[in-house]
Design a protein around this motif. Structure first.
Motif, PDB file in Angstrom:
ATOM      1  N   ILE A  62       0.861  -1.186   0.000  1.00  0.00           N
ATOM      2  CA  ILE A  62       0.000   0.000   0.000  1.00  0.00           C
ATOM      3  C   ILE A  62       0.899   1.240   0.000  1.00  0.00           C
ATOM      4  O   ILE A  62       2.101   1.122   0.247  1.00  0.00           O
ATOM      5  N   PRO A  63       0.340   2.416  -0.275  1.00  0.00           N
ATOM      6  CA  PRO A  63       1.173   3.626  -0.243  1.00  0.00           C
ATOM      7  C   PRO A  63       1.843   3.808   1.114  1.00  0.00           C
ATOM      8  O   PRO A  63       1.271   3.522   2.165  1.00  0.00           O
ATOM      9  N   SER A  64       3.088   4.312   1.092  1.00  0.00           N
ATOM     10  CA  SER A  64       3.840   4.523   2.330  1.00  0.00           C
ATOM     11  C   SER A  64       3.337   5.774   3.046  1.00  0.00           C
ATOM     12  O   SER A  64       2.788   6.688   2.418  1.00  0.00           O
ATOM     13  N   ALA A 101      -5.376   3.400   1.961  1.00  0.00           N
ATOM     14  CA  ALA A 101      -4.771   2.139   2.399  1.00  0.00           C
ATOM     15  C   ALA A 101      -5.328   0.979   1.589  1.00  0.00           C
ATOM     16  O   ALA A 101      -5.970   0.080   2.118  1.00  0.00           O
ATOM     17  N   LYS A 102      -5.072   1.008   0.310  1.00  0.00           N
ATOM     18  CA  LYS A 102      -5.600  -0.010  -0.597  1.00  0.00           C
ATOM     19  C   LYS A 102      -4.443  -0.671  -1.330  1.00  0.00           C
ATOM     20  O   LYS A 102      -3.547   0.001  -1.829  1.00  0.00           O
ATOM     21  N   GLN A 103      -4.467  -1.974  -1.414  1.00  0.00           N
ATOM     22  CA  GLN A 103      -3.341  -2.724  -1.965  1.00  0.00           C
ATOM     23  C   GLN A 103      -3.138  -2.418  -3.443  1.00  0.00           C
ATOM     24  O   GLN A 103      -4.080  -2.349  -4.222  1.00  0.00           O
ATOM     25  N   PHE A 104      -1.848  -2.240  -3.827  1.00  0.00           N
ATOM     26  CA  PHE A 104      -1.521  -1.997  -5.225  1.00  0.00           C
ATOM     27  C   PHE A 104      -1.931  -3.210  -6.062  1.00  0.00           C
ATOM     28  O   PHE A 104      -1.550  -4.350  -5.742  1.00  0.00           O
ATOM     29  N   THR A 127       3.985 -17.086   0.946  1.00  0.00           N
ATOM     30  CA  THR A 127       4.053 -15.629   1.012  1.00  0.00           C
ATOM     31  C   THR A 127       3.864 -15.198   2.459  1.00  0.00           C
ATOM     32  O   THR A 127       3.193 -15.869   3.243  1.00  0.00           O
ATOM     33  N   ALA A 128       4.479 -14.061   2.788  1.00  0.00           N
ATOM     34  CA  ALA A 128       4.344 -13.516   4.138  1.00  0.00           C
ATOM     35  C   ALA A 128       4.290 -12.003   4.044  1.00  0.00           C
ATOM     36  O   ALA A 128       4.801 -11.404   3.097  1.00  0.00           O
ATOM     37  N   VAL A 176      -4.950  -5.343   4.365  1.00  0.00           N
ATOM     38  CA  VAL A 176      -4.772  -6.258   3.235  1.00  0.00           C
ATOM     39  C   VAL A 176      -5.493  -7.554   3.566  1.00  0.00           C
ATOM     40  O   VAL A 176      -5.738  -7.867   4.734  1.00  0.00           O
ATOM     41  N   ASP A 177      -5.819  -8.295   2.544  1.00  0.00           N
ATOM     42  CA  ASP A 177      -6.498  -9.579   2.732  1.00  0.00           C
ATOM     43  C   ASP A 177      -5.485 -10.587   3.265  1.00  0.00           C
ATOM     44  O   ASP A 177      -4.576 -11.011   2.548  1.00  0.00           O
ATOM     45  N   GLN A 178      -5.642 -11.001   4.512  1.00  0.00           N
ATOM     46  CA  GLN A 178      -4.670 -11.903   5.131  1.00  0.00           C
ATOM     47  C   GLN A 178      -4.671 -13.297   4.510  1.00  0.00           C
ATOM     48  O   GLN A 178      -3.726 -14.056   4.688  1.00  0.00           O
ATOM     49  N   LYS A 179      -5.735 -13.625   3.768  1.00  0.00           N
ATOM     50  CA  LYS A 179      -5.784 -14.942   3.118  1.00  0.00           C
ATOM     51  C   LYS A 179      -4.728 -15.068   2.026  1.00  0.00           C
ATOM     52  O   LYS A 179      -4.445 -16.169   1.557  1.00  0.00           O
ATOM     53  N   GLN A 180      -4.151 -13.933   1.597  1.00  0.00           N
ATOM     54  CA  GLN A 180      -3.095 -13.972   0.583  1.00  0.00           C
ATOM     55  C   GLN A 180      -1.782 -14.524   1.134  1.00  0.00           C
ATOM     56  O   GLN A 180      -0.891 -14.866   0.358  1.00  0.00           O
ATOM     57  N   PHE A 181      -1.663 -14.588   2.467  1.00  0.00           N
ATOM     58  CA  PHE A 181      -0.371 -14.852   3.074  1.00  0.00           C
ATOM     59  C   PHE A 181      -0.412 -16.091   3.970  1.00  0.00           C
ATOM     60  O   PHE A 181      -1.387 -16.330   4.688  1.00  0.00           O
ATOM     61  N   ASP A 182       0.673 -16.851   3.922  1.00  0.00           N
ATOM     62  CA  ASP A 182       0.812 -18.003   4.815  1.00  0.00           C
ATOM     63  C   ASP A 182       1.206 -17.557   6.219  1.00  0.00           C
ATOM     64  O   ASP A 182       0.844 -18.205   7.203  1.00  0.00           O
TER      65      ASP A 182
END
Length: 1001
Positions: free
Chosen positions: A54-56, A132-135, A152-153, A170-176
């Motif tokens: 997301i943007p810094s 705060a939106k994911q690129f 992914t983490a 962010v969608d936490q399901k994207q990450f292990d």
């Protein structure tokens, strides 16, 4: 509470926790490896959040400072002030509250800038959804990485919000693995936080790649042996990551091509405009493509480092009157998004033609599938049916929008829509006419005098067809409705008719209106003639048969069902009848008469019943052993992938959400529109398998909670909770029963609900909360007391509680005769200072008892018919068993006691079924309140009947009947449990006796 947290909590035996952690280790060991050019292996990619996903904060601050006239660099200087011990770093370690941070941060900003700085405003912007939106480029890359088997983490320096939750948008399901500084008390560049992430991934440093935008963080990671990528531009970083991994992380945009020369737009001017609209984070190369669809108003795809957009503009040249009104498209899409209709999110409308030559608007790009060919080649019949069912459902959603609430009551003229449409089409045809089309001339005369009378005024799309819908890539779900150019207020039948037009046209037929910018526009004259000829042919062949009476159906056999006038079952007279049609034909019989056998159902419902039976025989029964093995495995607390696959197949077959009664959902917005009695026959079929109700999204407690939301929920509550439940994306639970009181009397409950600062605060001890352990459980319907001093039936209220609300603590899972009922389970739970917004209350304070009673009626029909399904399956298994087994020299089927058991079971099943169907019929024709006596009776009769029938079947099986090799043991346990669920037998006996005495008196 997520299942990982449940198993790690100290309240469970260590053996359970050990088994769960071992299964997690096995999962990690199965992770694929990806070899890189250096000869090693990369097995994971670790992402920083701000500046990478997301943007810094720095980039957000730069734009905010300009807008608020704050000296440039103030925020960044304040962020780094004090280093490790400064307010920003201590805030990210979770050592200070938001309030304390903002107070100290504001002081630092004042010292640096010598002016008052509204830091609250900056913090609100930093944590807002629009910033705060994911690129998109990172979302796409993560998806590709996981598809190759890598882990992914996300390793983030983040902070806690005022509500106590961590800021992780962010969608936490994207990450292990997710590692958050504010939860761990450690921040980057502290090496310990990198080591913690690696340990949770189960990897060595050299097996991972780390992306961050800050040099010190990257230097610390590299010192441990982690490969690093500096992120200045997300797009460039992804290209570098592609080179390291050796496979592409970006996929092409479907249905696009390079911009045609005649459709080119000035890129420099557009880039400048976008930079002003979206801010400095949009710097970087811009990619511009043109979509194949969107031929009337040209449509373009724009890729920026941090955004994927769609631009839709007016075409160049002379336009027909009122055509290509993109301003209206922008307005309608903005309004419909708030009303819950799936449309792309619109960002801005530019009416200044000097920017790119014509007015345009911008919306977010929504990836998905567009089906251009309405015949859907390559799909199975059931898949095609599911696609068109989804299309119809979204059309119903459009037509159900509340015009006043959406601010659209002035979006078009109300009344006489169809005559005005014919006039408009005629004028447009005359304006574009180049030669005479005889059939068109006849239609111009014929249509105005043969129009149906208008029934309703709703939003109409005006061009509703398959290729204007964007579908989910993996399931029959409409993600977005496109091309709102012709939308207005009008008769919804116009949309329905137009969507049916594809059925009568060749699959490759391009449907064009007004001026088309496509290469096939030259053919428009021939196409208009083709459609006019088709329309006139339809008018001649079909138009005069629409209102003819249908031929009488043959009566069905009396041996399979009986018809009974509704008044013969109701006393006293005067209660409402479900149908005013005397002597209804069999086509309507199931809505006006008691139907005791599936053969008596109306044709559409009978066809649905038959499809359900085929699905059970072909897809459910054969996989029951596998489902049972999963339920007994170490993975049992995770949903079965096979169940999820069967759900998608059930949706595709149209066997989904069958439970909502027609009276609750008269417009069939949410369910299949079946009566309680019609559904009862289908529910019995589902009851023959323990797993079937969930497969068809017809399982408790979700069914009761969904009906509660349909009956009593606000539109906002429905949008947030009902839709995900109906779509099977979420599950729910109902928290009423308490261990300290006799909860069969709902007035006894002690859980408290008190109002505080615009919130309701919940405290209570609940148990037997079915489904609360399911990792998909997102909603808890909570019943507690808001006013203990009110009359006994006005003390209780019902609240909708998100399961991620702090204060919900699962103490332990409970078992039913040793059965865990995973993954949903039955939890004992404490609610400790759980804060819920006021708008989450259902109906209002003091309405809880009323809601609970309204929820129970249909649910008891469901339970009882499933019990009859249990019993029928048990009897069938028993008959097969006794025919094949020999004891004491002769088959069991010849033993007198066995024959007596079979006969007794058949009689008891038939008796119970008749009583349940009668109760369902009374609910349909007289309402739940009038059917209270019959509902109480079926709760007395059905569980006990099933308990006895299943017990006889177990006896015939001997020891095998006690095992999990057959469903009998679980059937038996649930039949016994259901003598307590929805109230114990004693309560229902007392109800029946009181009503009997009252009536006789």
């Amino acid at each position: 509470m997520c299942i990982r947290r449940l198993f790690q909590s100290s309240c469970l035996p260590w053996t359970w926790r050990a088994a769960f952690m071992k299964s997690m280790q096995c999962r990690q060991q199965r992770t694929h490896r990806w070899t890189h050019s250096g000869g090693g292996t990369y097995r994971a990619v670790i992402f920083d959040m701000g500046g990478v996903l997301i943007p810094s904060p720095a980039s957000v601050a730069a734009e905010w400072e300009v807008q608020n006239r704050i000296p440039s660099g103030t925020i960044l200087k304040a962020l780094i002030k004090g280093g490790e011990n400064g307010p920003w770093m201590t805030f990210m370690r979770g050592e200070i509250t938001t309030e304390d941070f903002l107070k100290e941060f504001g002081r630092l900003c004042f010292e640096i800038s010598e002016t008052s700085v509204p830091v609250d405003s900056f913090f609100s912007l930093l944590t807002s959804k629009q910033v705060a939106k994911q690129f998109p480029v990172m979302t796409e890359a993560i998806s590709q990485i996981r598809s190759k088997g890598l882990q992914t983490a996300v390793l983030s320096n983040n902070f806690r919000l005022p509500n106590g939750k961590s800021f992780l948008p962010v969608d936490q399901k994207q990450f292990d693995v997710v590692v958050e500084s504010c939860l761990e008390g450690i921040c980057k560049p502290d090496p310990r936080i990198y080591q913690l992430c690696l340990a949770r991934l189960g990897l060595q440093p050299s097996e991972s790649i780390f992306l961050d935008d800050l040099g010190p963080n990257l230097k610390a990671a590299a010192s441990l042996g982690i490969h690093t990528i500096k992120v200045d531009d997300p797009e460039a970083a992804v290209r570098e990551l592609e080179a390291l991994l050796g496979f592409p992380l970006r996929v092409g945009i479907p249905n696009t091509h390079p911009v045609r020369k005649t459709m080119e737009i000035p890129k420099d001017a557009l880039e400048k405009y976008l930079k002003g609209l979206l801010g400095t984070q949009t710097t970087g190369p811009m990619e511009l493509l043109q979509f194949d669809h969107g031929q009337s108003n040209p449509t373009y795809y724009i890729r920026l480092p941090s955004h994927q957009l769609v631009l839709r503009k007016k075409p160049p040249g002379t336009l027909l009157p009122s055509a290509h009104a993109i301003e209206r498209e922008f307005r309608i899409m903005k309004a419909l998004a708030k009303a819950g209709v799936p449309v792309p999110r619109v960002l801005d409308l530019c009416e200044d033609s000097s920017v790119i030559g014509t007015p345009f608007y911008l919306m977010e790009y929504c990836p998905g599938l567009i089906y251009k060919d309405p015949s859907l080649p390559g799909l199975e019949p059931s898949q095609r049916q599911a696609i068109y069912t989804a299309m119809n459902r979204v059309l119903c959603k459009i037509h159900s929008v509340d015009l006043q609430a959406a601010g659209l009551d002035d979006y078009g003229k109300q009344g006489d829509y169809l005559p005005r449409q014919v006039q408009t089409w005629t004028k447009q045809y005359r304006a574009a006419e180049t030669s005479t089309i005889p059939s068109m001339e006849r239609l111009i005369q014929w249509l105005p005098v043969h129009l149906p009378s208008q029934q309703r005024t709703t939003v109409v799309h005006g061009d509703f067809r398959l290729d204007n819908l964007l579908f989910h890539p993996d399931k029959p779900e409409v993600l977005a409705v496109l091309d709102w150019e012709l939308s207005t207020l009008g008769d919804p039948l116009a949309d329905v008719a137009y969507s049916c037009l594809a059925h009568y046209l060749p699959p490759s037929f391009p449907i064009l209106r007004g001026q088309a910018s496509s290469a096939t526009a030259e053919q428009s004259g021939k196409l208009a003639e083709f459609v006019a000829n088709l329309a006139w042919d339809f008018a001649v062949k079909e138009g005069f048969r629409v209102f003819k009476e249908m031929p009488a159906s043959k009566p069905l056999r009396r041996s399979y069902h009986m018809w009974a006038g509704s008044q013969s079952l109701l006393s006293p007279k005067g209660r409402r009848s479900y149908s005013s049609v005397p002597g209804a034909s069999p086509a309507h019989a199931s809505k006006t008469a008691l139907v005791i056998s599936p053969e008596g159902l109306s044709s559409p419902v009978r066809e649905l019943y038959d499809r359900l039976q085929r699905f059970m025989e072909q897809r459910v029964y054969p996989v029951e052993p596998e489902l049972q093995r999963h339920q007994a495995s170490a993975d049992r607390w995770s949903p079965s992938p096979l169940i999820e696959d069967l759900k998608e197949k059930a949706k595709a077959e149209g066997l989904w959400n069958l439970f909502l009664p027609l009276e609750t959902d008269p417009e069939k917005k949410y369910g299949a529109g079946l009566t309680n009695m019609e559904y009862a026959h289908l529910c019995e079929v589902m009851g023959t398998s323990l797993y079937a109700p969930e497969i068809f999204n017809c399982s408790a407690p979700d069914t009761g909670n969904m009906e509660l939301l349909v009956r009593y929920g606000t539109e906002e509550q429905k949008a947030r909770w009902l839709i995900p439940l109906l779509e099977g994306k979420a599950r729910s639970c109902f928290a009423m029963t308490e261990p300290q009181v006799a909860s069969s009397d709902a007035t006894n409950i002690e859980a408290s609900i008190r109002e505080e600062d615009g919130f309701y605060v919940l405290n209570g001890h609940k148990w037997w909360i079915s489904g609360i352990l399911d990792p998909r459980c997102q909603l808890c319907v909570f019943m507690g007391k808001t006013d203990p001093q009110a009359p006994s039936h006005r003390q209780q209220s019902v609240l909708l509680v998100p399961m991620d609300t702090p204060g919900i603590k699962v103490i332990r899972p409970l078992t039913v005769y040793g059965l865990e009922d995973a993954p949903g389970g039955h939890g004992e739970v404490r609610f400790e200072h759980v804060r819920v917004p006021r708008e989450n209350i259902v109906l209002g304070p003091g309405r809880g008892f009323e809601i609970a009673q309204g929820r129970l009626g249909p649910g008891r029909i469901h339970h009882c018919m499933r019990l009859i399904g249990f019993s029928e399956r048990a009897l069938a298994l028993m008959k097969a068993r006794v025919k094949s087994r020999v004891a004491f020299g002769k088959p069991l089927v010849e033993q007198g006691t066995v024959l007596a058991d079979i006969a007794q079971s058949r009689v008891e099943i038939e008796q119970a079924r008749l009583l349940v169907l009668k109760a369902a019929h009374l609910m349909d024709v007289a309402g739940n309140k009038a059917a209270a006596l019959d509902i109480a009776m079926i709760k007395m009769v059905a569980p006990s009947m099933a308990y006895r029938v299943i017990d006889r079947a177990i006896q015939a099986f001997g020891a095998a009947g006690l095992s999990n090799d057959y469903p009998l043991a679980q059937f038996f346990a649930w039949a016994r449990a259901l003598r307590l669920a929805d109230g114990p037998d004693e309560v229902h006996r007392a109800t029946v006796a009181k009503m009997e005495l009252k009536q006789r008196t």
